[in-house]
Design a protein around this motif. Structure first.
Motif, PDB file in Angstrom:
ATOM      1  N   LEU A 114       5.083   1.293   2.737  1.00  0.00           N
ATOM      2  CA  LEU A 114       4.104   0.101   3.918  1.00  0.00           C
ATOM      3  C   LEU A 114       2.856  -0.162   3.894  1.00  0.00           C
ATOM      4  CD1 LEU A 114       4.884   2.760   6.972  1.00  0.00           C
ATOM      5  CD2 LEU A 114       5.987   1.071   6.802  1.00  0.00           C
ATOM      6  N   ILE A 115       2.053   0.143   2.508  1.00  0.00           N
ATOM      7  CA  ILE A 115       0.548   0.247   2.579  1.00  0.00           C
ATOM      8  C   ILE A 115       1.550  -1.585   2.028  1.00  0.00           C
ATOM      9  CG2 ILE A 115      -0.906  -0.190   0.953  1.00  0.00           C
ATOM     10  CD1 ILE A 115      -1.329   2.691   1.033  1.00  0.00           C
ATOM     11  N   GLY A 116       2.874  -1.225   0.499  1.00  0.00           N
ATOM     12  CA  GLY A 116       2.505  -2.231  -0.096  1.00  0.00           C
ATOM     13  C   GLY A 116       3.344  -3.767   0.522  1.00  0.00           C
ATOM     14  N   ALA A 117       4.431  -3.364   2.212  1.00  0.00           N
ATOM     15  CA  ALA A 117       4.473  -4.177   2.411  1.00  0.00           C
ATOM     16  C   ALA A 117       3.739  -5.273   3.882  1.00  0.00           C
ATOM     17  CB  ALA A 117       5.727  -3.727   3.887  1.00  0.00           C
ATOM     18  N   TYR A 118       2.497  -4.340   3.964  1.00  0.00           N
ATOM     19  CA  TYR A 118       1.425  -5.196   4.834  1.00  0.00           C
ATOM     20  C   TYR A 118       0.684  -5.843   4.091  1.00  0.00           C
ATOM     21  CZ  TYR A 118       3.668  -3.574   8.841  1.00  0.00           C
ATOM     22  OH  TYR A 118       4.286  -2.998  10.390  1.00  0.00           O
ATOM     23  N   MET A 119       0.472  -5.333   3.051  1.00  0.00           N
ATOM     24  CA  MET A 119      -0.858  -6.083   2.376  1.00  0.00           C
ATOM     25  C   MET A 119      -0.264  -6.795   1.220  1.00  0.00           C
ATOM     26  SD  MET A 119      -2.944  -4.291   3.486  1.00  0.00           S
ATOM     27  CE  MET A 119      -4.970  -4.448   2.968  1.00  0.00           C
ATOM     28  N   ASP A 120      -1.133  -8.203   1.312  1.00  0.00           N
ATOM     29  CA  ASP A 120      -1.146  -8.767   0.084  1.00  0.00           C
ATOM     30  C   ASP A 120      -0.921  -8.043  -1.871  1.00  0.00           C
ATOM     31  OD1 ASP A 120       0.233 -10.869   1.354  1.00  0.00           O
ATOM     32  OD2 ASP A 120      -1.858 -11.460   1.883  1.00  0.00           O
ATOM     33  N   VAL A 121      -1.475  -6.807  -1.476  1.00  0.00           N
ATOM     34  CA  VAL A 121      -2.373  -6.784  -3.240  1.00  0.00           C
ATOM     35  C   VAL A 121      -2.339  -5.110  -2.485  1.00  0.00           C
ATOM     36  CG1 VAL A 121      -4.371  -6.539  -4.706  1.00  0.00           C
ATOM     37  CG2 VAL A 121      -3.507  -8.755  -3.884  1.00  0.00           C
ATOM     38  N   MET A 122      -1.752  -4.235  -3.560  1.00  0.00           N
ATOM     39  CA  MET A 122      -1.890  -2.974  -3.539  1.00  0.00           C
ATOM     40  C   MET A 122      -2.137  -2.479  -4.903  1.00  0.00           C
ATOM     41  SD  MET A 122       0.033   0.335  -2.220  1.00  0.00           S
ATOM     42  CE  MET A 122       1.277  -0.449  -3.061  1.00  0.00           C
ATOM     43  N   GLU A 123      -3.193  -2.100  -5.647  1.00  0.00           N
ATOM     44  CA  GLU A 123      -3.462  -1.599  -7.146  1.00  0.00           C
ATOM     45  C   GLU A 123      -3.766  -0.204  -7.509  1.00  0.00           C
ATOM     46  OE1 GLU A 123      -4.148  -6.280  -8.915  1.00  0.00           O
ATOM     47  OE2 GLU A 123      -5.741  -4.807  -8.754  1.00  0.00           O
ATOM     48  N   TYR A 124      -2.979   0.284  -7.874  1.00  0.00           N
ATOM     49  CA  TYR A 124      -3.808   1.797  -8.391  1.00  0.00           C
ATOM     50  C   TYR A 124      -5.069   1.936  -9.431  1.00  0.00           C
ATOM     51  CZ  TYR A 124      -2.295   4.289  -4.597  1.00  0.00           C
ATOM     52  OH  TYR A 124      -2.092   4.829  -2.936  1.00  0.00           O
ATOM     53  N   ASN A 125      -5.763   2.330  -9.311  1.00  0.00           N
ATOM     54  CA  ASN A 125      -7.091   2.490 -11.088  1.00  0.00           C
ATOM     55  C   ASN A 125      -6.011   2.958 -11.898  1.00  0.00           C
ATOM     56  OD1 ASN A 125      -7.164   5.045  -9.799  1.00  0.00           O
ATOM     57  ND2 ASN A 125      -9.443   5.363 -10.118  1.00  0.00           N
ATOM     58  N   ASP A 126      -6.432   3.089 -13.152  1.00  0.00           N
ATOM     59  CA  ASP A 126      -5.484   3.827 -14.679  1.00  0.00           C
ATOM     60  C   ASP A 126      -5.281   5.186 -13.607  1.00  0.00           C
ATOM     61  OD1 ASP A 126      -4.721   2.188 -15.428  1.00  0.00           O
ATOM     62  OD2 ASP A 126      -6.858   1.854 -17.162  1.00  0.00           O
ATOM     63  N   SER A 127      -6.416   5.626 -13.475  1.00  0.00           N
ATOM     64  CA  SER A 127      -6.668   6.710 -12.812  1.00  0.00           C
ATOM     65  C   SER A 127      -5.263   8.039 -12.055  1.00  0.00           C
ATOM     66  CB  SER A 127      -7.605   7.971 -13.067  1.00  0.00           C
ATOM     67  OG  SER A 127      -8.807   7.931 -12.454  1.00  0.00           O
ATOM     68  N   GLY A 128      -5.468   6.264 -11.355  1.00  0.00           N
ATOM     69  CA  GLY A 128      -4.386   6.726  -9.698  1.00  0.00           C
ATOM     70  C   GLY A 128      -4.872   7.145  -8.842  1.00  0.00           C
ATOM     71  N   ASN A 129      -6.157   7.298  -8.669  1.00  0.00           N
ATOM     72  CA  ASN A 129      -7.479   7.872  -7.793  1.00  0.00           C
ATOM     73  C   ASN A 129      -7.941   6.695  -6.238  1.00  0.00           C
ATOM     74  OD1 ASN A 129      -9.185   7.665  -9.204  1.00  0.00           O
ATOM     75  ND2 ASN A 129     -10.773   9.149  -8.384  1.00  0.00           N
ATOM     76  N   CYS A 130      -7.669   6.044  -6.911  1.00  0.00           N
ATOM     77  CA  CYS A 130      -8.485   4.697  -6.478  1.00  0.00           C
ATOM     78  C   CYS A 130      -7.177   4.092  -6.008  1.00  0.00           C
ATOM     79  CB  CYS A 130      -9.449   3.949  -6.935  1.00  0.00           C
ATOM     80  SG  CYS A 130     -10.118   2.711  -6.457  1.00  0.00           S
ATOM     81  N   VAL A 131      -7.680   3.283  -4.508  1.00  0.00           N
ATOM     82  CA  VAL A 131      -6.076   1.954  -4.398  1.00  0.00           C
ATOM     83  C   VAL A 131      -7.065   1.096  -3.567  1.00  0.00           C
ATOM     84  CG1 VAL A 131      -6.205   3.003  -1.841  1.00  0.00           C
ATOM     85  CG2 VAL A 131      -4.130   1.563  -3.157  1.00  0.00           C
ATOM     86  N   PHE A 132      -6.719   0.288  -4.792  1.00  0.00           N
ATOM     87  CA  PHE A 132      -7.243  -1.614  -3.797  1.00  0.00           C
ATOM     88  C   PHE A 132      -6.494  -2.220  -3.072  1.00  0.00           C
ATOM     89  CE2 PHE A 132      -8.122  -6.114  -4.650  1.00  0.00           C
ATOM     90  CZ  PHE A 132      -9.338  -5.819  -3.906  1.00  0.00           C
ATOM     91  N   MET A 133      -6.577  -2.383  -2.113  1.00  0.00           N
ATOM     92  CA  MET A 133      -5.438  -3.461  -0.792  1.00  0.00           C
ATOM     93  C   MET A 133      -6.578  -4.402  -0.366  1.00  0.00           C
ATOM     94  SD  MET A 133      -4.737  -0.321   0.782  1.00  0.00           S
ATOM     95  CE  MET A 133      -6.257   0.162   2.651  1.00  0.00           C
ATOM     96  N   ALA A 134      -5.854  -5.368  -0.731  1.00  0.00           N
ATOM     97  CA  ALA A 134      -6.015  -7.038  -0.407  1.00  0.00           C
ATOM     98  C   ALA A 134      -4.958  -7.302   0.360  1.00  0.00           C
ATOM     99  CB  ALA A 134      -6.977  -7.923  -0.836  1.00  0.00           C
ATOM    100  N   LYS A 135      -6.094  -8.452   1.880  1.00  0.00           N
ATOM    101  CA  LYS A 135      -4.936  -8.968   2.951  1.00  0.00           C
ATOM    102  C   LYS A 135      -5.499 -10.236   2.874  1.00  0.00           C
ATOM    103  CE  LYS A 135      -1.671  -8.912   6.381  1.00  0.00           C
ATOM    104  NZ  LYS A 135      -0.469  -8.874   5.969  1.00  0.00           N
ATOM    105  N   TYR A 136      -4.834 -11.356   2.469  1.00  0.00           N
ATOM    106  CA  TYR A 136      -5.100 -12.467   2.904  1.00  0.00           C
ATOM    107  C   TYR A 136      -4.919 -13.344   4.306  1.00  0.00           C
ATOM    108  CZ  TYR A 136      -5.400 -12.152  -2.248  1.00  0.00           C
ATOM    109  OH  TYR A 136      -5.690 -11.652  -3.672  1.00  0.00           O
ATOM    110  N   LYS A 137      -5.968 -14.230   4.949  1.00  0.00           N
ATOM    111  CA  LYS A 137      -5.246 -14.481   6.351  1.00  0.00           C
ATOM    112  C   LYS A 137      -4.404 -16.088   5.633  1.00  0.00           C
ATOM    113  CE  LYS A 137      -8.918 -15.045   8.595  1.00  0.00           C
ATOM    114  NZ  LYS A 137     -10.078 -16.296   8.987  1.00  0.00           N
TER     115      LYS A 137
END
Lengths: 143, 119
Positions: A114-137
């Motif tokens: 769902l995160i991947g479907a609704y956001m334009d960017v979904m990236e985890y850091n190398d250790s996998g404990n931080c998700v960065f999400m972005a959505k463009y208007k």
């Protein structure tokens, strides 16, 4: 009127599902102020809830002594949100596709989809404990 | 003690039971556990399960609710019962489409159609 200056915030929350409520409302209010559409607000809301719950349950493993950091920036064109837990992290490529085979009937495992479907960017850091999400208007075009 | 909200409304029709979610948002684990308990109580009172879940009030839900629905569906099918969801808003329907749960659940436009489908 749409604000000129980007809105940004960094906050550390207790690791319990209901701890998200205040900052979530703040982000949704900012999105509306920056004239994001209802669909965009719905999508960011869902992604935020799913990512935070993942951090509480799977990252911090429901340990109430741990915390979760949320950082966000919203401007006229995009919203960026980073959520960091204190867990050991995970490899998102190891998460099975919940739409395939018997996974379709499993009660869990749909948050990342769902995160991947609704956001334009979904990236985890190398250790996998931080998700960065972005959505463009407006979604960027691939020129 | 936890605040337990009356989060479903139950209507008994001729051949089916209609359970309407009262809350606009279904998010908290506590709410979902409460819903599960409420729905299990409804199922426990039924011999032949014919259940309509009405989403007319629901504007937002998390994937944890999808899990609740799948657990409920499994329990109903184990007892050879029938389940139909109805009155799902376009935004929520999109969540079902993305997760492809439209393949798993019977979904009707409204309660009347759901009851007709189950008749």
């Amino acid at each position: 009127m749409t604000p000129e200056t980007p809105a940004s915030c960094s906050i550390v929350l207790e690791s319990r599902p209901s701890a998200l409520e205040g900052i979530c409302q703040q982000i949704l209010t900012e999105l509306k102020a920056f004239s994001f559409s209802e669909d965009d607000v719905f999508g960011v809301h869902l992604a935020l809830e799913e990512a935070f719950l993942n951090a509480v349950k799977h990252g911090n493993k429901m340990d109430p002594t741990k915390t979760i950091k949320i950082e966000y920036t919203i401007d006229r064109g995009k919203v960026e949100i980073a959520i960091t837990d204190e867990g050991d992290g995970f490899d998102p490529s190891n998460i099975p596709d919940p739409r395939v085979g018997d996974n379709l009937f499993r009660p869990e495992g749909r948050g990342l989809l769902l995160i991947g479907a609704y956001m334009d960017v979904m990236e985890y850091n190398d250790s996998g404990n931080c998700v960065f999400m972005a959505k463009y208007k407006r979604k960027p075009t691939n020129n | 003690m936890a605040d337990i909200k009356p989060n479903v409304q139950v209507d008994y029709k001729d051949h089916a039971t209609v359970v309407t979610f009262v809350d606009r948002k279904i998010l908290e684990e506590q709410d979902i556990r409460g819903l599960q308990d409420s729905l299990n109580s409804v199922l426990d009172q039924m011999d032949d399960i014919c259940l309509v879940l009405d989403f007319c009030n629901v504007e937002f839900l998390s994937s944890a609710v999808l899990g609740l629905l799948l657990r409920l569906s499994k329990r109903i099918h184990e007892r050879n019962g029938k389940l139909t969801l109805c009155s799902i808003s376009p935004k929520i329907y999109e969540v079902f489409k993305i997760t492809q749960l439209t393949k798993v659940f019977e979904i009707s436009d409204n309660v009347e159609n759901a009851l007709a489908d189950l008749a």
